[in-house]
Design a protein around this motif. Structure first.
Motif, PDB file in Angstrom:
ATOM      1  N   PRO A  10       0.797  -1.230   0.000  1.00  0.00           N
ATOM      2  CA  PRO A  10       0.000   0.000   0.000  1.00  0.00           C
ATOM      3  C   PRO A  10       0.833   1.285   0.000  1.00  0.00           C
ATOM      4  O   PRO A  10       0.304   2.363  -0.252  1.00  0.00           O
ATOM      5  N   ASP A  11       2.119   1.166   0.253  1.00  0.00           N
ATOM      6  CA  ASP A  11       2.987   2.344   0.274  1.00  0.00           C
ATOM      7  C   ASP A  11       3.512   2.730  -1.104  1.00  0.00           C
ATOM      8  O   ASP A  11       4.180   3.751  -1.245  1.00  0.00           O
ATOM      9  N   ILE A  12       3.250   1.901  -2.100  1.00  0.00           N
ATOM     10  CA  ILE A  12       3.684   2.184  -3.471  1.00  0.00           C
ATOM     11  C   ILE A  12       2.441   2.410  -4.326  1.00  0.00           C
ATOM     12  O   ILE A  12       1.572   1.548  -4.398  1.00  0.00           O
ATOM     13  N   VAL A  13       2.368   3.574  -4.971  1.00  0.00           N
ATOM     14  CA  VAL A  13       1.257   3.866  -5.872  1.00  0.00           C
ATOM     15  C   VAL A  13       1.528   3.176  -7.202  1.00  0.00           C
ATOM     16  O   VAL A  13       2.618   3.295  -7.761  1.00  0.00           O
ATOM     17  N   LYS A  14       0.532   2.440  -7.680  1.00  0.00           N
ATOM     18  CA  LYS A  14       0.635   1.765  -8.975  1.00  0.00           C
ATOM     19  C   LYS A  14      -0.243   2.525  -9.971  1.00  0.00           C
ATOM     20  O   LYS A  14      -1.464   2.588  -9.802  1.00  0.00           O
ATOM     21  N   VAL A  15       0.384   3.108 -10.989  1.00  0.00           N
ATOM     22  CA  VAL A  15      -0.312   3.955 -11.949  1.00  0.00           C
ATOM     23  C   VAL A  15      -0.517   3.178 -13.244  1.00  0.00           C
ATOM     24  O   VAL A  15       0.436   2.667 -13.827  1.00  0.00           O
ATOM     25  N   ASN A  40      -3.459   0.222  -3.902  1.00  0.00           N
ATOM     26  CA  ASN A  40      -3.060   1.611  -4.123  1.00  0.00           C
ATOM     27  C   ASN A  40      -2.915   1.881  -5.621  1.00  0.00           C
ATOM     28  O   ASN A  40      -1.843   2.216  -6.132  1.00  0.00           O
ATOM     29  N   TYR A  41      -4.036   1.733  -6.292  1.00  0.00           N
ATOM     30  CA  TYR A  41      -4.161   1.828  -7.747  1.00  0.00           C
ATOM     31  C   TYR A  41      -4.614   3.231  -8.143  1.00  0.00           C
ATOM     32  O   TYR A  41      -5.536   3.783  -7.540  1.00  0.00           O
ATOM     33  N   PHE A  42      -3.962   3.806  -9.132  1.00  0.00           N
ATOM     34  CA  PHE A  42      -4.366   5.108  -9.689  1.00  0.00           C
ATOM     35  C   PHE A  42      -4.562   4.930 -11.182  1.00  0.00           C
ATOM     36  O   PHE A  42      -3.649   4.486 -11.876  1.00  0.00           O
ATOM     37  N   ASP A  43      -5.745   5.285 -11.677  1.00  0.00           N
ATOM     38  CA  ASP A  43      -6.057   5.133 -13.097  1.00  0.00           C
ATOM     39  C   ASP A  43      -6.081   6.498 -13.777  1.00  0.00           C
ATOM     40  O   ASP A  43      -6.942   7.332 -13.480  1.00  0.00           O
ATOM     41  N   ILE A  44      -5.128   6.721 -14.670  1.00  0.00           N
ATOM     42  CA  ILE A  44      -5.006   7.991 -15.397  1.00  0.00           C
ATOM     43  C   ILE A  44      -6.279   8.308 -16.170  1.00  0.00           C
ATOM     44  O   ILE A  44      -6.775   9.429 -16.137  1.00  0.00           O
ATOM     45  N   TYR A  45      -6.810   7.331 -16.885  1.00  0.00           N
ATOM     46  CA  TYR A  45      -7.986   7.548 -17.722  1.00  0.00           C
ATOM     47  C   TYR A  45      -9.188   8.001 -16.887  1.00  0.00           C
ATOM     48  O   TYR A  45      -9.861   8.979 -17.229  1.00  0.00           O
TER      49      TYR A  45
END
Length: 185
Positions: A70-75, A96-101
């Motif tokens: 959870p300490d690493i953002v996955k883009v 810790n998922y980040f979706d650009i779209y």
């Protein structure tokens, strides 16, 4: 990366990162469900291409901790399928998922939210749509991969960390803090 030793050396590098840009190339050729052929991971300073066919039996041992940290953002860019594939092939759940779209659509639905459009607007990188389509349907199973395939694959993850920074800045300017927090997990 096509050797077990290199993969585990990469794990040590990735464990020290705060954010990773990630993309997946997979195929449905000769397969009902499909399978992952290549995993692209970008850090702020380097791009890595992992041969997921050759290293299939070691991917989970190496990357599961990283993807579930959870300490690493996955883009990702429009990564919902990538999440399913990682779970299907390796039992990996991305935390810790980040979706650009999704973030880009939320910020401005009228803007071109395609990866090609965002690369052009924010990164001054012009990607030929026909080339992108060609590589999206490329046979990622065949080894060795061509130089053009490797360049395309690296590029797909290379700008994701920067694009996240752009989107976070845009999201922070919005007044709906509860909605914004959903993107900034």
């Amino acid at each position: 990366i096509n050797e077990e030793k290199s993969l585990f050396s990469l794990k040590e590098i990735l464990e020290r990162q705060k954010v990773l840009g990630i993309d997946i190339e997979q195929t449905y050729l000769d397969s009902y469900q499909g399978y992952i052929c290549l995993i692209q991971i970008s850090t702020i300073s380097c791009d890595y291409l992992i041969d997921a066919i050759l290293l299939h039996d070691h991917i989970s041992d190496c990357l599961k901790e990283i993807f579930e940290n959870p300490d690493i953002v996955k883009v990702f860019y429009s990564g919902s399928s990538d999440l399913l594939w990682l779970n299907r092939d390796f039992g990996i759940f991305v935390v810790n998922y980040f979706d650009i779209y999704s973030a880009a659509q939320y910020c401005d639905r009228k803007r071109d939210c395609s990866l090609i459009g965002m690369l052009k607007e924010y990164c001054n990188h012009h990607f030929d749509r026909e080339s992108k389509k060609k590589f999206q349907v490329s046979d990622w199973r065949i080894r060795p991969l061509h130089k053009e395939q490797l360049n395309y694959a690296a590029l797909d993850a290379h700008f994701l960390i920067y694009l996240r920074e752009v989107m976070v800045e845009k999201l922070e300017k919005l007044n709906d803090q509860a909605k914004v927090k959903n993107f900034l997990l």
